[in-house]
Design an enzyme around this catalytic site. Structure first.
Site, PDB file in Angstrom:
ATOM      1  N   LYS A  82      15.857  74.934  18.215  1.00 60.72           N
ATOM      2  CA  LYS A  82      15.299  73.645  18.324  1.00 60.72           C
ATOM      3  C   LYS A  82      15.429  73.142  16.932  1.00 60.72           C
ATOM      4  CE  LYS A  82      11.750  74.276  21.683  1.00 60.72           C
ATOM      5  NZ  LYS A  82      12.675  74.038  22.728  1.00 60.72           N
ATOM      6  N   THR A 127      13.933  68.342  27.627  1.00 61.00           N
ATOM      7  CA  THR A 127      12.782  69.461  28.156  1.00 61.00           C
ATOM      8  C   THR A 127      11.599  69.116  27.220  1.00 61.00           C
ATOM      9  OG1 THR A 127      14.184  71.095  27.129  1.00 61.00           O
ATOM     10  CG2 THR A 127      14.425  70.629  29.571  1.00 61.00           C
ATOM     11  N   GLY A 128      10.651  69.547  27.673  1.00 61.05           N
ATOM     12  CA  GLY A 128       9.389  69.580  27.076  1.00 61.05           C
ATOM     13  C   GLY A 128       9.148  69.533  25.492  1.00 61.05           C
ATOM     14  N   THR A 129       9.223  70.878  24.818  1.00 60.90           N
ATOM     15  CA  THR A 129       8.638  70.604  23.439  1.00 60.90           C
ATOM     16  C   THR A 129      10.037  69.911  22.717  1.00 60.90           C
ATOM     17  OG1 THR A 129       7.568  72.608  23.670  1.00 60.90           O
ATOM     18  CG2 THR A 129       8.091  72.150  21.527  1.00 60.90           C
ATOM     19  N   THR A 130      11.224  70.092  23.286  1.00 61.78           N
ATOM     20  CA  THR A 130      12.250  69.354  22.584  1.00 61.78           C
ATOM     21  C   THR A 130      12.181  68.144  22.644  1.00 61.78           C
ATOM     22  OG1 THR A 130      13.785  71.497  23.144  1.00 61.78           O
ATOM     23  CG2 THR A 130      14.655  69.446  22.522  1.00 61.78           C
ATOM     24  N   SER A 159       8.874  71.883  30.258  1.00 61.84           N
ATOM     25  CA  SER A 159       9.616  72.861  29.533  1.00 61.84           C
ATOM     26  C   SER A 159      10.562  73.607  30.190  1.00 61.84           C
ATOM     27  CB  SER A 159       8.293  73.805  29.034  1.00 61.84           C
ATOM     28  OG  SER A 159       9.008  74.898  28.334  1.00 61.84           O
ATOM     29  N   GLY A 160      11.657  74.012  29.404  1.00 63.09           N
ATOM     30  CA  GLY A 160      12.575  74.729  30.339  1.00 63.09           C
ATOM     31  C   GLY A 160      12.399  75.951  31.224  1.00 63.09           C
ATOM     32  N   ASP A 191      14.705  72.974  32.989  1.00 60.85           N
ATOM     33  CA  ASP A 191      16.230  73.306  33.193  1.00 60.85           C
ATOM     34  C   ASP A 191      16.561  72.817  34.557  1.00 60.85           C
ATOM     35  OD1 ASP A 191      16.402  74.290  30.511  1.00 60.85           O
ATOM     36  OD2 ASP A 191      16.035  76.106  31.095  1.00 60.85           O
ATOM     37  N   ASP A 227      20.578  79.884  22.635  1.00 65.96           N
ATOM     38  CA  ASP A 227      20.560  81.005  21.802  1.00 65.96           C
ATOM     39  C   ASP A 227      21.316  82.236  22.410  1.00 65.96           C
ATOM     40  OD1 ASP A 227      20.132  83.099  19.887  1.00 65.96           O
ATOM     41  OD2 ASP A 227      17.806  82.818  19.730  1.00 65.96           O
ATOM     42  N   HIS A 240      13.966  82.827  31.609  1.00 66.04           N
ATOM     43  CA  HIS A 240      14.450  81.801  32.543  1.00 66.04           C
ATOM     44  C   HIS A 240      16.280  81.968  32.628  1.00 66.04           C
ATOM     45  CE1 HIS A 240      14.270  79.637  29.091  1.00 66.04           C
ATOM     46  NE2 HIS A 240      14.910  78.665  29.663  1.00 66.04           N
ATOM     47  N   ASP A 265      17.894  80.287  35.399  1.00 66.87           N
ATOM     48  CA  ASP A 265      17.935  78.777  35.427  1.00 66.87           C
ATOM     49  C   ASP A 265      18.845  78.280  34.450  1.00 66.87           C
ATOM     50  OD1 ASP A 265      15.844  79.324  37.115  1.00 66.87           O
ATOM     51  OD2 ASP A 265      14.195  78.840  35.424  1.00 66.87           O
ATOM     52  N   ARG A 304      26.257  76.141  35.485  1.00 65.54           N
ATOM     53  CA  ARG A 304      27.017  75.966  36.764  1.00 65.54           C
ATOM     54  C   ARG A 304      27.006  74.640  37.270  1.00 65.54           C
ATOM     55  NH1 ARG A 304      25.919  76.077  41.679  1.00 65.54           N
ATOM     56  NH2 ARG A 304      27.297  76.589  43.120  1.00 65.54           N
TER      57      ARG A 304
END
Length: 182
Positions: A54, A76-79, A96-97, A102, A122, A129, A132, A138
């Protein structure tokens, strides 16, 4: 025999001379039927980062703030929350992912609501997840969405003249897959 390196046969496959005409005809017919997706100069950019990445994504976004402000940002969420605070502008925030964010981005890609994916993931830490994440990558490949998974690739993408201009991406033809008999 002719050595052919076109997309219709494997690299350096040997094909008979009389098949050259057939390959050229097939390629011509396919090009006529190709579908495209038009991206405007103002891109819809999805920004995602794993916890350990992040800070890297936020630093990258802050460094490229001027360029990113020309585009619509989704995260997504926190990001998303961190980006809003650092860039001082609204960001469309999803879940959140691990809670489905995601998958939401993947759905937006499939619905032609995302043009570019910047996903700092990472590689050194397993994620709960992971399926996901794999599905999101993909879907990005399936729909020919440009995506970057690290800062260097994101830098190359952002500095491309195509990033800030209208662009017409070729959508792979999945009609045979969709109409197959199961």
């Amino acid at each position: 025999m002719i050595i052919c390196t076109c997309q219709w046969v494997g690299e350096y496959d040997r094909i008979p001379q009389d098949a050259v005409f057939l390959l050229a005809y097939r390629k011509e017919q396919t090009n006529k039927m190709q579908q495209t997706r038009k991206m405007s100069g103002r891109k819809r950019i999805a920004l995602v980062a794993h916890d350990n990445k992040k800070k890297d994504l936020i630093d990258w976004a802050e460094y490229n703030k001027t360029a990113l402000l020309r585009h619509e940002l989704v995260a997504t969420g926190t990001t998303g929350k961190m980006l809003e605070e650092k860039l001082d502008r609204p960001v469309k925030r999803l879940l959140s992912g691990p809670l489905g964010g995601d998958q939401q981005i993947g759905a937006m890609i499939a619905e032609d609501k995302i043009d570019i994916l910047i996903f700092f993931w990472d590689p050194m830490e397993a994620q709960p997840h992971d399926p996901d994440i794999k599905a999101l990558l993909r879907v990005a490949v399936t729909w020919n969405i440009p995506f970057a998974c690290d800062r260097s690739t994101a830098d190359f993408m952002l500095t491309s003249k195509l990033f800030h201009e209208a662009y017409e991406a070729i959508i792979p033809d999945y009609s045979e897959y969709v109409s197959r008999k199961v």
